[in-house]
Design an enzyme around this catalytic site. Sequence first.
Site, PDB file in Angstrom:
ATOM      1  CG  ASP A 268      -1.565   4.321   5.183  1.00  0.00           C
ATOM      2  OD1 ASP A 268      -1.129   5.022   5.957  1.00  0.00           O
ATOM      3  OD2 ASP A 268      -2.611   3.661   5.055  1.00  0.00           O
TER       4      ASP A 268
ATOM      5  CD  GLU B  51       1.864   3.414   7.903  1.00  0.00           C
ATOM      6  OE1 GLU B  51       1.665   2.838   9.054  1.00  0.00           O
ATOM      7  OE2 GLU B  51       1.032   2.431   7.305  1.00  0.00           O
TER       8      GLU B  51
END
Length: 868
Positions: free
Chosen positions: A563, A592
């Site tokens: 993340d 990400e």
Amino acid sequence: MKKIMCMLTALLMALALLCGTEAVPAARAEEEYTLPREEGTRQLTFYWQDEEADYSTCDMWIWYPNADGHGYLFHPCAYGVKVVLNVPEDVSEVGFIVRRRCSDPGGVSWDEATKDYDGDRYAEITGDTTEVYLLPGDENQYKSNDGGVTLYQEKKMTMAGIVELNQIQYYLNPAVRLESMDQVTVTEQETGRKLEVTGLSSLNNSVIAGKITVGEELDLTRSYTVQIEGYDAITAVPTNVFDSAAFAEKFNYDGDDLGAIPGENGTVFKVWAPTASRVVLNLFEAGDGGEAYDRVEMTRGEKGVWSAEAACGAGTYYTYSVTTVVGEQEAVDPYAKAVGVNGDRGMVIDLDTTDPEGFGEDAFIDSINAYNEAVIWEVHVRDFSNKLASSAYPGKYLAFTEHGLKNASGEPAGVDYLTDLGITHVHLQPVYDYATVDESSDEPQFNWGYDPKNYNVPEGSYSTDPFHGEVRIKEFKQMVQALHQSGLGVVMDVVYNHTYDGNSCLNRIVPYYYYRFDNRGGWSNGSGCGNETASERPMFRKYMVDSVRYWAEEYHVDGFRFDLMALHDVQTMQEIEAAVHAVNPRAIIYGEGWTGGTTPLMENRRANQANIKKVTASEGAIGAVAVFNDAIRDGLKGSVFNAKDRGYISGIVSKNTAGQVVFGLTGGVKNTMVSWSVPGNGVINYMACHDNHTLYDRLLTSCSVDSEEDRLKMNRFGTSIIMIGKGIPFFLAGEEMLRSKGGDSNSYKSSDEVNNIRWDDLTAGSANMAMRDFYRGLIAMRKANPFLTGGEIACEVLEDNAIEVRWTEDEKLVAYALVNPKADREVTLPEGEWQALLYNETIDPEGTQTLSGTVTAAERTVLLVRAK
């Protein structure tokens, strides 16, 4: 009269400037908005003014503990506009952002809203009522005694941070000029002894920050008071000293024995706490309730590691009480492998006893030899089975172990559905122990879980018994084992970039070490969640590496999704790549490639889309670290930040959107429409994930004037593009069955009714079933035709922005595709005979139909053929 008022205003401004303050002209409102202060609250009022702003499109985004951020409407006032709110009396700080150009003032959507000041700010609540005055584009907060006519800043030392073992950096508001080192005092609190000040970087300069040098080495286990003439004294806390060579030499620890390690004669406990003056081990009989039955003084050893041996074994619960400059705080062991209910106490565990039968023979999946051979299905554990009536374990890990599950129409559901669908990997949204669900309650609760509490322990609410720490571990392993037996890999969603609470167990044990702070000493918030961790610090880097290695080794997890990976530094991600692939060379790692806000981590060090190519694959590994491809996501269906926007599949067929699609088709090869690139097909190609709208809801929102059949055609067109691309296909669980969340674009804590997969939507003859079959056919086609993942690919954007795609092997053309976004068109195939794999939405993985010459490609379809 008007002329007199103008003269008075000018006079007030002139007087204010002479006094070193700013004045704000304003007409007194006849009646201003007020808000009664409720019992148990304190009131905070923000004032803002900008003569050039359209106040009707501005608001304030405000958040504080246990209150999610949302917009607050401005009300007219004499100063300009204001926001008034009541907050619980135990809240001492409120975060805020002034927003301009809001499409939904007072709401939760950002869309294209912009910040008046590029950064998060925090207002300190100092009494029953607190007023804060703001100026446009100015980061400072002001006070006023005359309704905003004259503004001033309170004299306050906001931070004193130890940056070297003999230096303290201070931050003041407002700036001050120091003319003598005698104006500065540093005192050791335990003895009252004053340290010699030998240097002051700010001498004879008016500054808001400076460094104090003292004539001896500071002891980080002791407390020091910094006093600057005219300002209140504050306690110095360790900050950038953690980055110094001296600290690294003294305290960086590379042992693998942190945590609780049971043995024949008891358990050895070790915790890294170099700034602690005392650490006490607390032992409990249960995971919650009751007092400690024993408290054991721990002994400080080399590198700041504290240890103790206790005559206890598996099943004992424990915490540490750690005394540092911020006082004594109780904390869970960051290296705990098991915890009690809600993760407030660690638990001693014999991990061998948690292995289900046959787990020793369980192996990682070996069905892929390159990242882009994976087909990833992202799901939340509770979503997967909570609305599946035939499951004996709704919402639990064990639902993934069940076979023979059916929906109300008798259609396969659960794991049998996944094997039939053909995916290779199940991506589990966070399954470590997270904070926002009460594991002790049977009431329905939902949260995505991006709020870490204990990184090395499974979440308890997904187990059948969260009160006994060994149960969640065994059931997690049973889930992984069952998925492996079904030929499915397990990807774990990890969130090391922030913790649920800034005062986490990490911060309680070594305050200020594990997090980044801004230049005023405030919490940096690159995560958008109130804090961000400091992966570049060696002991947190070690923690991250140790943690992922542990999940791979102990639980046989096949991959990791990071993340907000750009909040981590490149070196850390390289070490993670090496550690994971040393355990399993076929593990898949992706994340990400962006942040959630501003971060002090230097741009060239971030593991973002532009820099991820610096992370290379270990010898024998099937890949390095891949990144999510927002270019193809937004190119296909429109910007994720504007729900009304359209893209290549929904009507905006342009050179720009075509270029974004080509970027995904080629697996991340740089082109003029995208500013970054990756090697080795290292992009995750997708249209929707847990964030924002489901694909069905997004097309419904942006294309509401189109027919349902047209929107389904857009869906099939986009999925066809994803599935023929050289990147890694990824989709949200249920996307293939037209999953809807009723338009909820941020369902992280919405109800089960919004979030859970509705398996019963799969009925014979339904559009849901037809879309499922289409996805299943595309996956089978991708698997049956290795040129899609291994062939050399080249794309050409035609004049009307259709895209021709060619695959070659050994310089020989082996396949051809036309991506046709507009009307039906005639297509002249390359010379020779071709087998049709995808032709006007008909999928034939084996290519039994032969085509040659000129054929018709329907609008919004992909025509794909391979050499016969």
